[in-house]
Design an enzyme around this catalytic site. Sequence first.
Site, PDB file in Angstrom:
ATOM      1  N   GLY A 220       6.168 -15.485  11.187  1.00 35.47           N
ATOM      2  CA  GLY A 220       7.367 -16.434  11.284  1.00 35.47           C
ATOM      3  C   GLY A 220       6.955 -17.971  10.914  1.00 35.47           C
ATOM      4  N   GLU A 261       0.533 -12.480  12.224  1.00 36.65           N
ATOM      5  CA  GLU A 261       0.772 -11.495  11.183  1.00 36.65           C
ATOM      6  C   GLU A 261       1.656 -12.137  10.396  1.00 36.65           C
ATOM      7  OE1 GLU A 261       2.266  -7.889  13.425  1.00 36.65           O
ATOM      8  OE2 GLU A 261       4.316  -8.855  13.128  1.00 36.65           O
ATOM      9  N   PRO A 262       1.302 -13.190   9.407  1.00 32.02           N
ATOM     10  CA  PRO A 262       2.138 -13.638   8.434  1.00 32.02           C
ATOM     11  C   PRO A 262       2.442 -12.855   7.451  1.00 32.02           C
ATOM     12  CG  PRO A 262       0.228 -15.204   9.106  1.00 32.02           C
ATOM     13  CD  PRO A 262      -0.254 -13.696   9.783  1.00 32.02           C
ATOM     14  N   GLY A 263       3.654 -12.894   6.736  1.00 33.15           N
ATOM     15  CA  GLY A 263       3.788 -12.230   5.461  1.00 33.15           C
ATOM     16  C   GLY A 263       4.325 -13.256   4.336  1.00 33.15           C
ATOM     17  N   ARG A 264       5.431 -13.816   4.553  1.00 34.83           N
ATOM     18  CA  ARG A 264       6.011 -14.812   3.657  1.00 34.83           C
ATOM     19  C   ARG A 264       5.051 -15.979   3.506  1.00 34.83           C
ATOM     20  NH1 ARG A 264      11.299 -18.625   4.132  1.00 34.83           N
ATOM     21  NH2 ARG A 264      10.079 -18.823   6.146  1.00 34.83           N
ATOM     22  N   ARG A 305      17.055 -11.996  -2.889  1.00 36.74           N
ATOM     23  CA  ARG A 305      17.102 -12.934  -1.814  1.00 36.74           C
ATOM     24  C   ARG A 305      18.274 -14.011  -2.172  1.00 36.74           C
ATOM     25  NH1 ARG A 305      13.788 -16.526  -0.697  1.00 36.74           N
ATOM     26  NH2 ARG A 305      13.816 -16.403   1.524  1.00 36.74           N
ATOM     27  N   CYS A 335      27.198  -7.310 -12.909  1.00 39.55           N
ATOM     28  CA  CYS A 335      28.639  -7.351 -12.987  1.00 39.55           C
ATOM     29  C   CYS A 335      29.041  -8.230 -11.873  1.00 39.55           C
ATOM     30  CB  CYS A 335      29.490  -6.259 -13.421  1.00 39.55           C
ATOM     31  SG  CYS A 335      29.149  -4.914 -12.021  1.00 39.55           S
ATOM     32  N   GLU A 336      28.536  -8.065 -10.537  1.00 36.47           N
ATOM     33  CA  GLU A 336      28.978  -9.060  -9.398  1.00 36.47           C
ATOM     34  C   GLU A 336      28.939 -10.511  -9.490  1.00 36.47           C
ATOM     35  OE1 GLU A 336      28.195  -4.950  -7.635  1.00 36.47           O
ATOM     36  OE2 GLU A 336      27.420  -6.110  -9.171  1.00 36.47           O
TER      37      GLU A 336
END
Length: 412
Positions: A220, A261-264, A305, A335-336
């Site tokens: 986080g 435990e960071p990720g981003r 994202r 196409c969206e």
Amino acid sequence: MKIEQVDVRDIAREYGTPVYVYSLDILRKFIAELKPLAPVVRYAMKACSNARVLKEMLAQGIKIDAVSVLEVQRALRAGFAVSDICFTSDVFFHAEEAEYCLNQDIYTNCGTLGMLEEYGQTLQRLGRGRKGVSIRINPGEGAGHSKKTNTGGPYSKHGIWHENLDDVRKICDQYGMKITGVHTHIGSGGDMEHLKRITGKLVEYAKEFPDVEIVNFGGGLPYQYRTDLPQADVSEYQPILAERMKVLEEHFGRSLTCEIEPGRRFLAGCGYLVGEVRALNHTFDESGKRLDYVLTNIGFCHLLRPMAYGSYHPIWLVGDDLGDEQDLIIAGPVCESGDVLTQENEEPLPRKLPLPKAGDIIVVGGAGAYGHVMSSNYNTQPLLPEVMVDGDQCYLTRRRQTLDDILSEECG
């Protein structure tokens, strides 16, 4: 524009577009920033499980947080030891997965009462003795840049509700388990004051379990995607964690292990998605205002994202004789209508950028975390190649998927 010492146009010519590109120099800087924060720093590998990234984590002494048994196995294949890996699962836990973790001695973090009970039932079936296990606790509040990424509080499925810890003890007594680890993760996007408050809550929960050995404060840590704003200084997190552990060690009269435990925060800034401008288009809104679109070959099947969360990513346009800056909506080929890279609150949001022409290069920054790993074969688009840059060296770490690759999985 260069990534380290390599021109993005050279990368595009060599590997085609779209292509994911990672800077090892930037990755190493974020590892160096995060490693001193706690005695044990894990990498939440769901952010990016590229083999070269895992290899760098291993070389730098970073351990692993895995959220599936296949991620556990992937980490083992990358060279991590069993003792380096913690498996966290929140929603379900099949008996065969519990058996695998027990047989392999994978440290396991249970995110629901049901998972804890399934783990205990498997332990009993295998005839094992008293076993230590960790629990993920929902502290009653969360954080996140989007409601969809908020992993704490009453509207999150993640973690054992903080008022149900008596049920945890009952399950442990029934199946001969002891709680040796406590953990919480409330989502990405909080600030230090929020993290300080949540870590304080986890300290109080930890005091309820006399056998606790590991206190994992989750991830986080904030990451700033906007290049005109400074990155948050996460070094101030270290004294917060040290103070929390001091309180616990005085309470128990013994030493404990502190983990994060960071990720981003590890990966976001080292990743780029390099694509190509294919066409220009325009419409007019209800008031008669002209809306100018830059159509690229980067779709939400490549980078989810912005469409999923309305996330901001920095964008650069590279080419000879770019036009003057003007309000542009950058969109993809899917196409969206939601296939837009520049949006906010699920609405296209023009951004001031120089006007490109077809064939120019587009570079999307902040794409290292939850980029390639969330991509798909929608519209029969192949999964993209991944390229690693190290100084003036550039090499392929994953080849571009082909149609034959996609069709080879079909049968009948």
